[in-house]
Design a protein around this motif. Structure first.
Motif, mmCIF file in Angstrom:
data_model
loop_
_atom_site.group_PDB
_atom_site.id
_atom_site.type_symbol
_atom_site.label_atom_id
_atom_site.label_comp_id
_atom_site.label_asym_id
_atom_site.label_seq_id
_atom_site.Cartn_x
_atom_site.Cartn_y
_atom_site.Cartn_z
ATOM 1 N N GLN A 90 0.600 -1.239 0.042
ATOM 2 C CA GLN A 90 0.204 0.141 -0.062
ATOM 3 C C GLN A 90 0.855 1.225 0.096
ATOM 4 O OE1 GLN A 90 -2.404 -0.888 3.480
ATOM 5 N NE2 GLN A 90 -3.981 -1.928 2.213
ATOM 6 N N GLU A 92 3.827 1.558 -1.172
ATOM 7 C CA GLU A 92 4.476 1.753 -2.553
ATOM 8 C C GLU A 92 3.500 2.156 -3.516
ATOM 9 O OE1 GLU A 92 6.129 -2.174 -3.762
ATOM 10 O OE2 GLU A 92 7.878 -1.830 -2.018
ATOM 11 N N ALA A 93 2.276 1.630 -3.482
ATOM 12 C CA ALA A 93 1.220 2.029 -4.530
ATOM 13 C C ALA A 93 0.846 3.452 -4.231
ATOM 14 C CB ALA A 93 0.083 1.377 -4.115
ATOM 15 N N GLN A 94 0.942 4.002 -2.946
ATOM 16 C CA GLN A 94 0.561 5.813 -2.564
ATOM 17 C C GLN A 94 2.005 6.451 -3.404
ATOM 18 O OE1 GLN A 94 -0.074 5.739 1.448
ATOM 19 N NE2 GLN A 94 -2.130 5.329 1.357
ATOM 20 N N GLU A 95 3.126 5.737 -2.851
ATOM 21 C CA GLU A 95 4.167 6.649 -3.479
ATOM 22 C C GLU A 95 4.337 6.634 -4.874
ATOM 23 O OE1 GLU A 95 7.580 4.874 -2.128
ATOM 24 O OE2 GLU A 95 7.299 5.477 0.122
ATOM 25 N N LYS A 96 3.909 5.679 -5.676
ATOM 26 C CA LYS A 96 3.941 5.850 -6.988
ATOM 27 C C LYS A 96 2.466 6.701 -7.564
ATOM 28 C CE LYS A 96 5.635 1.271 -8.288
ATOM 29 N NZ LYS A 96 5.102 0.059 -8.456
ATOM 30 N N GLY A 97 1.738 6.880 -6.872
ATOM 31 C CA GLY A 97 0.299 7.492 -7.025
ATOM 32 C C GLY A 97 0.608 9.094 -7.141
ATOM 33 N N GLU A 98 1.614 9.278 -6.272
ATOM 34 C CA GLU A 98 1.759 10.811 -6.075
ATOM 35 C C GLU A 98 2.658 11.485 -6.948
ATOM 36 O OE1 GLU A 98 1.241 10.603 -1.147
ATOM 37 O OE2 GLU A 98 3.149 11.180 -1.910
#
Length: 98
Positions: A90, A92-98
């Motif tokens: 989760q 890592e997914a947030q970091e990619k989304g930002e």
């Protein structure tokens, strides 16, 4: 990729697709035994075909060392390893989304 004891896997087919589990024993080149510490306890693991799994790169050192040393692992350790992995995914997914 060759499965290893303590490796996190994502179930692709069967009764619980999309769920994560931990490899607790390797049967042969086609089958492994899985447990998640919650629905599927260590004492009653599920035998799964490797073709029905997506092997993750993460290997839980706590689970692997516990099985290596005592031949067992607590269901709490299995739940903790999976929760830690899901939390990391989760983040890592947030970091990619930002």
């Amino acid at each position: 990729m060759i499965p290893q004891v303590g490796q996190i896997v994502k179930v692709l087919r069967g009764r619980d697709p999309g769920e994560y589990a931990v490899v607790i024993r390797i049967e042969d080149h086609r089958f492994v035994w899985l447990a998640d510490g919650d629905h599927r306890k260590f004492d009653q693991p599920k035998k799964k075909n490797l073709n029905h799994l997506h092997l993750q790169e993460t290997i839980s050192s706590e689970v692997a060392s516990s099985i290596r040393e005592t031949g067992r692992v607590t269901n709490g350790k299995l739940r903790f390893a999976i929760a830690k992995f899901v939390e990391l995914m989760q983040v890592e997914a947030q970091e990619k989304g930002e």
